[in-house]
Write an enzyme that holds these catalytic residues in place. Structure first.
Site, PDB file in Angstrom:
ATOM      1  N   TYR A  28      -2.325  -0.229  10.453  1.00  0.00           N
ATOM      2  CA  TYR A  28      -2.393  -0.736   9.233  1.00  0.00           C
ATOM      3  C   TYR A  28      -1.339  -0.666   8.598  1.00  0.00           C
ATOM      4  CZ  TYR A  28      -3.728  -1.199   4.375  1.00  0.00           C
ATOM      5  OH  TYR A  28      -3.699  -1.588   3.024  1.00  0.00           O
ATOM      6  N   SER A  44       0.846  -1.174  -0.114  1.00  0.00           N
ATOM      7  CA  SER A  44      -0.033   0.079   0.020  1.00  0.00           C
ATOM      8  C   SER A  44       0.661   1.236   0.122  1.00  0.00           C
ATOM      9  CB  SER A  44      -0.701  -0.136   1.135  1.00  0.00           C
ATOM     10  OG  SER A  44      -1.434   1.428   1.363  1.00  0.00           O
ATOM     11  N   LYS A  70       1.894  -3.109   6.612  1.00  0.00           N
ATOM     12  CA  LYS A  70       2.310  -2.994   5.333  1.00  0.00           C
ATOM     13  C   LYS A  70       3.997  -2.874   5.220  1.00  0.00           C
ATOM     14  CE  LYS A  70      -1.345  -4.129   3.292  1.00  0.00           C
ATOM     15  NZ  LYS A  70      -1.455  -5.538   2.879  1.00  0.00           N
TER      16      LYS A  70
END
Length: 340
Positions: free
Chosen positions: A151, A126, A155
């Site tokens: 989050y 991402s 990644k």
């Protein structure tokens, strides 16, 4: 053709990628725990491609089941790993859920891939790894900054784990695809974004609001240093994104990669503000959207859009579909889902 495992293959991006893989003749096996998806998506994939992929309902957090899967499917040539929790706001509230689900599952899969004579691995990464970038558009050489959310941190950590594994595993070839904001639905309207519960992403919240399922859309902040005061993102049509995964996989399986760990940005190269997305929806749908401006949301960055030159030049990939195309297909998909 080669057998490819797609984890999270019944999810939004996963299902569209399964379609593109099957259209290219690959044999696809899907793993999904159905925590944020539906087995009915298989019917949509089959309707588009005429082929039903192998499906195994599996929780990748259960290490023994991951080992058993790879013992059964030892002929897997590549893995595209989508399975992960992905809502920024939820990750701020539930960090341990995100670390367990997004990190342990990746480790268990990589452990199995190390046992294979050769394997290609595509990681669903991402643009959140860049945080609030110093320069726009964002290139792959932009510094990876401290994550704005758990989050985003999963990644970053995920990419580090893959890179470290590749260093000591010559048989493993990996590409991390850093995507910006996937939106839209397949033109057949057989598959699309189908969040369970309250949508965490902008576009399904827009379409659900237009259908009357949500009272109004909350626009988080109007005081950002952008032309209209709302956050800017790079919205990429999910079909363009899915096609990039197939191209990246072919690069690995054909040994065309320049290193056994590579990164590519996937976006349109153009930023659109939240209000511009709203206007695009209103234009293609003919609906007036009920929305209100509210305070900023924790974890949001101001602006992010991709420099796509590396993906364009090295992968030979570029986007073909517009924001209006995406909003139109998303609206048709929402209408179809609610008409059942």
């Amino acid at each position: 053709m080669d057998k490819i495992l797609v984890t999270g293959g019944l999810g939004f991006i996963g299902s569209h990628t399964v379609v593109e893989l099957q259209n290219e003749g690959y044999e696809v096996v899907i793993i999904d725990d159905l925590s944020n998806s539906s087995e009915k998506v298989l019917d949509g994939i089959t309707a588009i491609t005429g082929k039903t992929p192998i499906f195994e309902k599996l929780d990748l957090k259960e290490k023994s089941k991951v080992e058993a899967f790879f013992a059964k499917h030892s002929d897997v040539k590549g893995v595209i790993h989508f399975a992960a929790s992905k809502a920024v706001g939820e990750s701020v509230k539930e960090p341990l859920l995100y670390y367990e689900n997004n990190i342990s599952t990746l480790v268990y899969i990589l452990k199995e891939l190390r046992k294979l004579p050769s394997a290609g691995f595509i990681f669903s990464s991402s643009c959140t790894v860049y945080g609030q970038a110093d320069e726009l558009p964002i290139t792959e050489n932009a510094p990876v900054k401290q994550a704005e959310s758990p989050y985003g941190n999963t990644k970053q950590i995920g990419e580090e784990i893959i890179q470290d594994t590749c260093k000591v595993t010559p048989s493993l070839k990996a590409i991390a695809l850093r995507y910006f904001n996937p939106v839209g639905a397949h033109e057949s309207v057989e598959i699309g974004e189908l969040p369970i519960g309250v949508p965490q992403n902008l576009v399904p919240f827009i379409t659900q609001t237009a259908m009357g399922l949500r009272k109004e859309l909350s626009v988080f902040g109007e005081d950002y240093p952008t032309p209209d005061g709302t956050c800017i993102r790079d919205y990429i049509h999910v079909v363009d994104l899915a096609k990039a995964h197939v191209i990246a996989l072919k690069r690995l399986l054909g040994n065309k990669n320049k290193a056994n760990y590579e990164t590519f940005n996937l976006g349109t190269g153009k930023g659109s503000s939240v209000l511009e997305v709203v206007k695009s929806f209103e234009k293609v749908s003919g609906e007036k959207l009920n929305y209100k401006i509210v305070g900023r949301r924790e974890g949001d960055i101001i602006s992010a859009y991709a420099d796509t030159n590396k993906a364009n030049d090295e992968l030979g990939w570029k986007t073909e579909l517009s924001l209006d195309d995406a909003m139109s297909s998303a609206w048709k998909w929402e209408q179809k889902v609610r008409s059942k």
